[in-house]
Enzyme design. Structure first.
Site, PDB file in Angstrom:
ATOM      1  N   ALA A 198       0.839  -1.194   0.000  1.00 27.57           N
ATOM      2  CA  ALA A 198       0.000   0.000   0.000  1.00 27.57           C
ATOM      3  C   ALA A 198       0.877   1.247   0.000  1.00 27.57           C
ATOM      4  CB  ALA A 198      -0.916   0.010   1.224  1.00 27.57           C
ATOM      5  N   ASP A 199       0.300   2.337  -0.473  1.00 31.32           N
ATOM      6  CA  ASP A 199       0.983   3.622  -0.410  1.00 31.32           C
ATOM      7  C   ASP A 199      -0.064   4.710  -0.225  1.00 31.32           C
ATOM      8  OD1 ASP A 199       3.888   4.720  -0.976  1.00 31.32           O
ATOM      9  OD2 ASP A 199       2.447   6.175  -1.741  1.00 31.32           O
ATOM     10  N   THR A 200       0.214   5.630   0.670  1.00 32.59           N
ATOM     11  CA  THR A 200      -0.707   6.728   0.961  1.00 32.59           C
ATOM     12  C   THR A 200      -0.062   8.041   0.578  1.00 32.59           C
ATOM     13  OG1 THR A 200      -1.674   5.494   2.808  1.00 32.59           O
ATOM     14  CG2 THR A 200      -2.024   7.882   2.794  1.00 32.59           C
ATOM     15  N   GLY A 213      -3.406   3.780  -2.166  1.00 33.57           N
ATOM     16  CA  GLY A 213      -3.420   2.751  -3.188  1.00 33.57           C
ATOM     17  C   GLY A 213      -3.042   1.421  -2.561  1.00 33.57           C
TER      18      GLY A 213
END
Length: 194
Positions: free
Chosen positions: A69-71, A106
């Site tokens: 995940a990436d924020t 994401g």
């Protein structure tokens, strides 16, 4: 035995996944987090999540599901990633105070069989105006250098500055768990598999 693998060093993502009640193992690897500059801001988080997952592709076994995940935090068209230092964190929070911004997380789920699911979630966050003293206090006390946009909604600043959210609170913390759980269920990792 199927394994759920979390490729994240984020204590918040670990806690959220633990709170789902699903057993998982952590896998860590340094992955470049740069992205093409022409990407639309809504696509950056998905691109980075998928890019992180690709670094593990050859290590997955049949039955494995890898979660990356990436924020990112977006103010208008500007992407605010993790601050480089205290000055950068103060700069970011000064930009955000008194305004609304968007948080995108994401997520990529990659199976050992090569199936890949990529999605993102968006939350609109409203900040009240903050004084320079409040901003500096937060940065010095909480050192938010590992957080996109230089803040954590679960920290002091979230308690005093966030006036309204449109969307998932957990997405702002770094993982849209409602969407993650729904996708994991499709891959056989819901509570019915326990």
């Amino acid at each position: 035995m199927p394994r759920l693998l979390l490729a994240s060093n984020s204590p918040r993502r670990r806690q959220l996944l633990t709170d789902l009640g699903l057993p998982y193992e952590v896998r860590l690897k340094d992955v470049d987090e740069s992205y093409p500059p022409d990407l639309h801001r809504a696509d950056v988080a998905e691109y980075l999540a998928a890019h992180k997952a690709s670094a593990y592709r050859t290590e997955l076994l049949p039955g494995d599901v890898l979660l990356t995940a990436d924020t990112i935090v977006c103010l208008d068209e500007q992407v605010l990633n993790k601050p480089t230092d205290e000055t950068d964190a103060v700069r970011m929070l000064t930009l955000l105070q008194g305004r609304a911004h968007d948080v995108y997380t994401g997520v990529c789920l990659l199976t050992g069989e090569g199936q890949q699911v990529v999605f993102s979630d968006q939350t609109r966050v409203h900040f009240r105006p903050l004084s320079e003293t409040e901003i500096r206090y937060y940065v010095q006390q909480y050192r938010p250098f590992d957080k996109a946009g230089a803040y954590g909604a679960q920290d002091w600043i979230g308690l005093v500055a966030v006036t309204r959210l449109e969307g998932s609170y957990f997405n702002v913390m770094g993982l849209p768990v409602h969407r993650v759980y729904a996708e994991l269920e499709k891959l056989g990792f819901g509570v019915q598999a326990l």
